[in-house]
Design an enzyme around this catalytic site. Structure first.
Site, mmCIF file in Angstrom:
data_model
loop_
_atom_site.group_PDB
_atom_site.id
_atom_site.type_symbol
_atom_site.label_atom_id
_atom_site.label_comp_id
_atom_site.label_asym_id
_atom_site.label_seq_id
_atom_site.Cartn_x
_atom_site.Cartn_y
_atom_site.Cartn_z
ATOM 1 N N HIS A 131 -9.193 -2.083 -1.677
ATOM 2 C CA HIS A 131 -8.451 -1.850 -0.447
ATOM 3 C C HIS A 131 -8.394 -0.351 -0.192
ATOM 4 C CE1 HIS A 131 -4.448 -0.432 1.015
ATOM 5 N NE2 HIS A 131 -4.758 -1.206 2.037
ATOM 6 N N ASN A 161 -7.015 2.607 3.103
ATOM 7 C CA ASN A 161 -6.572 2.861 4.463
ATOM 8 C C ASN A 161 -6.271 4.334 4.665
ATOM 9 O OD1 ASN A 161 -3.413 3.332 4.561
ATOM 10 N ND2 ASN A 161 -3.766 1.721 3.055
ATOM 11 N N GLY A 185 5.378 -6.219 16.434
ATOM 12 C CA GLY A 185 4.721 -7.141 17.353
ATOM 13 C C GLY A 185 3.222 -6.996 17.345
ATOM 14 N N GLY A 186 2.669 -6.673 16.186
ATOM 15 C CA GLY A 186 1.235 -6.475 16.076
ATOM 16 C C GLY A 186 0.449 -7.770 16.171
ATOM 17 N N ARG A 187 -0.850 -7.626 16.175
ATOM 18 C CA ARG A 187 -1.745 -8.773 16.316
ATOM 19 C C ARG A 187 -1.858 -9.481 14.962
ATOM 20 N NH1 ARG A 187 -7.435 -9.683 16.099
ATOM 21 N NH2 ARG A 187 -8.131 -11.168 17.695
#
Length: 322
Positions: A110, A112, A262-264
Site C-alpha cells: 500500500h 499514498n 461523503g466520498g465515493r
C-alpha cells in the site's frame, strides 16, 4: 505559511503523473491485464479517476486512485484532533494505491501521497502533506524486508538522517491492529502534517517518497511472483487478508475521512481484497513458516541492523512450505 507559496496545481499534476507511471509498471509486471479507469465527479466539488486491475496473471486486484475533492466544512475525522479547523473550507488531493498479488509469496503493498489545504477568511491557510508506503507479507523473507527498508531510508536521506527512523516508527505505530495486538506488516514510512520546511521542500519530500515506491516494491514482486505455492499457502494468505480488512474498516484514517466526507464508496473501498476468509481462533503450527511470520516479521524491528548479514542463498522464510 503564505498562500502564495502553495501550488496545488503542481501537486495535482505530479500525482496524476505518478498514477500513470505506477499503472504502467504494474501492467508490465502482470503481463495479462490492464487497468480500467472510472472517472468520477463529486457533487460538493472535485472528483477523481479510479483505476482497477483485476484477475491478472500475477495481480488478483490492484487499485491506483487519484482524487481531488473540495468541501465547505471538514468532516469529524479530519478535525477531531484539531477542532480549530472544523469550520474551514478545504481541498484534499491524493494518490492511494493497493496491490493484492495472486501469489502468497508476494507481499501486499500500500502507498499514498496526500495534500491537504484548509482556508478561512482573515486567517492563515493551513496545509500539509502526508503519505508513505508499507509492506504486508504473508511469508517473510529477510532479503525483501531489508531491501524495502533500505529503499525507504534512501527516500528520506536527502532531507535529514532523522526522518527515516522517525517515519518508520510512525508507520509501525499506525499500522497496528489494537484489538489483535499485532502489526499489519513490516512497516515502511508514514508521515502526516508535514509542512515544517515550507511548501517547496515539503512537496519535494512528498515527491521523493512517491517516486521510491516502485524501486521499493517492484524488485520484490519480480523476485517472488513465480514461486510455487499450494492450497495451504493460499488459505493462509486469505486468512491474513482478513487482518487487512479489519484494519482498513476500523482504524484507517483515509477510509474514515472518505466515508465521513461523503466520498465515493467504490473508490474508498477499492483497497479491500477480492477474496478473504476468517477462522475461529486459528493458531499457526509451532516451527512453521506461518508462525515465523508472526514471531519474526510482524514485530517492529530495525531491519537495517541486519543489512549485509544475509546472502541470497540464505534467503528463506524458514521451513519453506512444500
Amino acid at each position: 505559511m503564505e498562500t502564495t507559496e502553495i501550488n496545488s496545481t503542481a501537486v495535482g499534476d505530479y500525482l496524476k503523473d505518478l498514477q500513470d507511471t505506477i499503472c504502467r509498471a504494474l501492467e508490465e509486471e502482470d503481463t495479462w491485464e490492464k487497468f480500467v479507469e472510472d472517472a468520477w465527479t463529486r457533487e460538493e466539488g472535485g472528483g477523481g479517476r479510479t483505476r482497477v486491475l483485476s484477475r491478472g496473471r500475477h495481480i488478483e486486484k490492484a487499485g491506483v486512485n487519484y482524487s481531488h475533492v473540495r468541501g465547505k466544512r471538514l468532516p469529524p475525522s479530519a478535525s477531531a484532533s484539531r477542532p480549530e479547523l472544523a469550520d474551514r473550507s478545504f481541498q484534499a488531493m491524493g494518490l492511494s494505491l493497493i496491490v493484492h498479488p495472486k501469489s502468497p509469496m508476494v507481499p501486499t503493498s500500500h502507498a499514498n501521497i496526500r495534500f491537504f489545504h484548509a482556508e478561512k477568511e482573515g486567517e492563515p491557510d493551513v496545509w500539509w502533506f502526508g503519505g508513505g508506503f508499507d509492506l504486508t507479507p504473508y511469508y517473510g523473507f529477510e532479503e525483501d524486508a531489508v531491501h524495502w527498508h533500505r529503499t525507504a531510508r534512501e527516500a528520506c536521506d536527502p532531507f535529514g538522517p532523522e526522518l527515516y527512523p522517525r517515519f518508520k516508527k510512525a508507520c509501525d505505530d499506525y499500522f497496528y491492529i489494537r484489538h489483535r495486538d499485532e502489526h499489519r506488516g513490516i512497516g515502511g514510512l508514514f508521515f502526516d502534517d508535514y509542512n515544517q520546511s515550507g511548501f517547496e521542500q515539503s512537496f519535494a519530500f512528498a515527491r521523493r517518497v512517491g517516486d521510491h515506491f516502485l524501486p521499493a516494491y517492484r524488485p520484490i514482486f519480480q523476485r517472488r511472483k513465480n514461486e510455487k505455492f499450494g492450497g495451504r499457502e493460499r488459505d493462509f494468505q486469505l486468512y491474513r487478508r482478513g487482518r487487512y480488512v479489519e484494519f482498513n474498516l476500523v482504524y484507517d484514517r483515509g477510509t474514515l475521512f472518505g466515508l465521513q466526507s461523503g466520498g465515493r464508496i467504490e473508490s474508498i473501498l477499492v483497497s479491500l481484497p477480492p477474496m478473504v476468509r476468517w477462522a475461529y481462533n486459528w493458531q499457526p503450527k509451532p516451527g512453521s513458516p506461518e508462525e515465523k511470520l508472526h514471531t519474526h516479521f510482524l514485530r517492529p524491528r530495525d531491519w537495517l541492523g541486519i543489512e549485509g548479514e544475509r546472502s541470497p542463498d540464505r534467503d528463506s522464510p524458514g521451513n519453506h512450505p512444500q
